[in-house]
Design an enzyme around this catalytic site. Structure first.
Site, PDB file in Angstrom:
ATOM      1  CB  SER A  34      -0.873  -0.008   1.262  1.00 29.30           C
ATOM      2  OG  SER A  34      -1.487   1.241   1.490  1.00 29.30           O
ATOM      3  CE1 TYR A  51      -3.547  -1.851   5.419  1.00 28.28           C
ATOM      4  CE2 TYR A  51      -3.053   0.463   4.966  1.00 28.28           C
ATOM      5  CZ  TYR A  51      -3.358  -0.810   4.519  1.00 28.28           C
ATOM      6  OH  TYR A  51      -3.481  -1.054   3.177  1.00 28.28           O
TER       7      TYR A  51
END
Length: 250
Positions: free
Chosen positions: A135, A148
């Site tokens: 990501s 995250y």
């Protein structure tokens, strides 16, 4: 490049980015094993050229057994796509260890176990590609998503280290780093952000749209196209890289 005879394994292959990559690989001739936690979900979306296999990437014994079974059924894994992941934000001061460990065991431990077990058979072949779905949060920290972001940074560190470990071998290791992608994760996060921030769902979704430089959500097909490049002709010198698919500079 034809992928005829190649066996690919994709975790989190039943929805979103994972399923889009599965469709792309099947179209190029590969047989694809898609994994996820729920067999019935996988079977609903599996097409010709795909095998559905329930597997929990957090469980080492399950990963070892299921990947061995996939290899027995369809041959060595030559394309490994660790894609399964959680994408939930939480402020650091509200993050308990259960939340932290669940995120890490899914996003980072799961990627490691998937790659490790896939390498056993890949190393017996003369060609292999590992494409981790990370990501933009793996390249820069996101506010309200320390856990995250840390898990995705860890995934990139893993990929970079493996590319060095296997340098000169016919295997490459790269990470896709999308911005906000139009998947069920965005749908779930729209509800979560709306509730936490006390704003409308439309405003919550627009926050993610506006975070991408080109002011729209990335499509799963655009991410799959980047994966197609990494398994295609001339990709052997693309190794240890982070491929940003975000609509602009981040």
């Amino acid at each position: 490049m034809t992928l005829d005879g190649k066996h690919a394994l994709i975790t989190g292959g039943g929805t979103g980015i994972g399923l889009a990559i599965a469709h792309m690989l099947v179209a190029r001739g590969a047989h694809v094993t898609i994994t996820g936690r729920r067999q019935e979900v996988l079977e609903e979306v599996a097409t010709d050229g795909m095998t559905a296999l329930a597997m929990d990437v957090r469980n080492e014994d399950d990963v070892v057994a299921k990947i061995a079974a996939a290899v027995d059924a369809h041959g060595p894994i030559q394309i490994c796509v660790p894609n399964a992941g959680l994408a939930t934000g939480k402020a650091a001061h509200k993050t308990d260890m259960d939340f932290w460990r669940d995120m890490m065991s899914t996003n980072l431990d799961g990627a490691f176990l998937t790659i490790r077990e896939s390498l056993h058979s890949m190393r017996e072949t003369d060609w292999g590609r590992v494409i981790a779905v990370s990501s933009m949060a793996g390249l820069r920290g996101l506010p309200g998503a320390a856990c995250y972001s840390a898990s995705k940074h860890g995934m990139i560190g893993l990929i970079r280290s493996l590319s060095e470990e296997y340098m000169g071998k016919p295997y490459t290791f790269n990470a896709l780093c999308p911005g906000y992608v139009d998947t069920p994760i965005v749908t779930r996060n729209t509800v979560s952000i709306s509730q936490r921030a006390g704003i409308s769902p439309e405003a919550a979704r627009n926050m993610m749209v506006e975070a991408n430089p080109h002011k729209r959500l990335v499509t799963v097909e655009e991410v799959a196209a980047a994966a197609a490049w990494l398994v295609g002709d001339g990709s052997g010198s693309i190794n240890g890289q982070t491929v940003e698919i975000a609509g602009g500079q981040m």
